[in-house]
Write a protein that holds these residues in place. Structure first.
Motif, PDB file in Angstrom:
ATOM      1  N   GLY A 178       2.521  12.017  -3.945  1.00 63.33           N
ATOM      2  CA  GLY A 178       1.983  12.150  -2.595  1.00 63.33           C
ATOM      3  C   GLY A 178       1.518  10.824  -2.033  1.00 63.33           C
ATOM      4  O   GLY A 178       1.792  10.494  -0.879  1.00 63.33           O
ATOM      5  N   MET A 179       0.832  10.038  -2.841  1.00 58.59           N
ATOM      6  CA  MET A 179       0.344   8.724  -2.401  1.00 58.59           C
ATOM      7  C   MET A 179       1.512   7.803  -2.056  1.00 58.59           C
ATOM      8  O   MET A 179       1.438   7.024  -1.117  1.00 58.59           O
ATOM      9  N   GLU A 180       2.601   7.894  -2.807  1.00 58.22           N
ATOM     10  CA  GLU A 180       3.769   7.047  -2.562  1.00 58.22           C
ATOM     11  C   GLU A 180       4.386   7.311  -1.187  1.00 58.22           C
ATOM     12  O   GLU A 180       4.982   6.422  -0.599  1.00 58.22           O
ATOM     13  N   LYS A 181       4.228   8.529  -0.696  1.00 59.90           N
ATOM     14  CA  LYS A 181       4.825   8.896   0.588  1.00 59.90           C
ATOM     15  C   LYS A 181       3.946   8.499   1.772  1.00 59.90           C
ATOM     16  O   LYS A 181       4.385   8.578   2.915  1.00 59.90           O
ATOM     17  N   LEU A 182       2.718   8.102   1.502  1.00 62.66           N
ATOM     18  CA  LEU A 182       1.819   7.673   2.571  1.00 62.66           C
ATOM     19  C   LEU A 182       2.167   6.265   3.029  1.00 62.66           C
ATOM     20  O   LEU A 182       2.808   5.501   2.305  1.00 62.66           O
ATOM     21  N   SER A 183       1.676   5.913   4.190  1.00 65.84           N
ATOM     22  CA  SER A 183       1.860   4.545   4.677  1.00 65.84           C
ATOM     23  C   SER A 183       1.020   3.603   3.801  1.00 65.84           C
ATOM     24  O   SER A 183       0.040   4.027   3.183  1.00 65.84           O
ATOM     25  N   PRO A 184       1.374   2.322   3.763  1.00 71.01           N
ATOM     26  CA  PRO A 184       0.582   1.375   2.968  1.00 71.01           C
ATOM     27  C   PRO A 184      -0.894   1.352   3.387  1.00 71.01           C
ATOM     28  O   PRO A 184      -1.773   1.228   2.546  1.00 71.01           O
ATOM     29  N   GLY A 185      -1.172   1.496   4.667  1.00 70.81           N
ATOM     30  CA  GLY A 185      -2.554   1.498   5.136  1.00 70.81           C
ATOM     31  C   GLY A 185      -3.339   2.691   4.618  1.00 70.81           C
ATOM     32  O   GLY A 185      -4.494   2.560   4.197  1.00 70.81           O
ATOM     33  N   ASP A 186      -2.717   3.865   4.644  1.00 73.10           N
ATOM     34  CA  ASP A 186      -3.377   5.061   4.119  1.00 73.10           C
ATOM     35  C   ASP A 186      -3.607   4.942   2.621  1.00 73.10           C
ATOM     36  O   ASP A 186      -4.669   5.291   2.109  1.00 73.10           O
ATOM     37  N   ARG A 187      -2.590   4.438   1.901  1.00 70.91           N
ATOM     38  CA  ARG A 187      -2.730   4.246   0.448  1.00 70.91           C
ATOM     39  C   ARG A 187      -3.886   3.307   0.141  1.00 70.91           C
ATOM     40  O   ARG A 187      -4.677   3.544  -0.762  1.00 70.91           O
ATOM     41  N   GLU A 188      -3.966   2.222   0.905  1.00 72.15           N
ATOM     42  CA  GLU A 188      -5.019   1.231   0.668  1.00 72.15           C
ATOM     43  C   GLU A 188      -6.398   1.838   0.891  1.00 72.15           C
ATOM     44  O   GLU A 188      -7.303   1.651   0.077  1.00 72.15           O
ATOM     45  N   LEU A 189      -6.563   2.561   1.987  1.00 73.18           N
ATOM     46  CA  LEU A 189      -7.855   3.185   2.270  1.00 73.18           C
ATOM     47  C   LEU A 189      -8.263   4.162   1.169  1.00 73.18           C
ATOM     48  O   LEU A 189      -9.398   4.126   0.679  1.00 73.18           O
ATOM     49  N   LEU A 190      -7.351   5.044   0.797  1.00 75.18           N
ATOM     50  CA  LEU A 190      -7.667   6.035  -0.234  1.00 75.18           C
ATOM     51  C   LEU A 190      -7.955   5.363  -1.573  1.00 75.18           C
ATOM     52  O   LEU A 190      -8.876   5.767  -2.284  1.00 75.18           O
TER      53      LEU A 190
END
Length: 163
Positions: free
Chosen positions: A105-117
């Protein structure tokens, strides 16, 4: 900086920094190298007036990653490092499935969303520090975190994982 203090800081913050950098680059070897470089930088040049070592460390890790990315323009799809230490085979299997589903799921997020989470949940950084690190207001960070969680939930539900 004294060696004992650096060793204590290393033990305390290495894991969170590694998970954060891993969320940025998705390459375990590169993430370890960047975090090691950040601690070397801490040993050689940590300013005396740093109010928060974890904040400073995350900022250095982020800057080292950006510098590396600019110079090498790398793209990888490596999986995160395996985790061990479970009680039973069934528990281990369930935890592995949960981690795998979260990672997909994290891989499918945008880099910005991944970074925040990653900053908030894996590196355990407070909203205020994330805001300063990314040049946002705390309200914007809270809003983006909320939206990133919703997107992650939606992605995981689409993949058939019950959230």
């Amino acid at each position: 900086m004294q060696g004992d203090l650096l060793e204590e800081l290393y033990r305390q913050y290495y894991g969170g920094a590694l998970l954060y950098v891993l969320s940025l680059c998705r390459d375990a070897a590169l993430a370890e190298e960047i975090v090691q470089d950040a601690f070397v930088k801490a040993y050689l040049s940590l300013p005396d007036d740093v109010p928060s070592f974890p904040f400073w460390l995350m900022k250095v890790c982020r800057n080292l990653f950006i510098d590396r990315w600019r110079h090498e323009k790398f793209l990888t799809d490596d999986a995160p490092p395996e985790r061990g230490g479970t009680d039973t085979a069934e528990t281990a299997l369930l935890q592995k499935e949960d981690v795998a589903a979260l990672y997909r799921g994290m891989e499918k997020l945008s880099p910005g969303d991944r970074e925040l989470l990653a900053l908030h949940y894996f590196a355990s950084r407070p909203i205020g520090e994330i805001a300063m690190l990314l040049g946002l207001t705390p309200a914007a960070v809270r809003q983006r975190l909320h939206r990133a969680r919703l997107r992650l939930r939606h992605i995981m539900e689409e993949d058939g994982y019950e959230v």
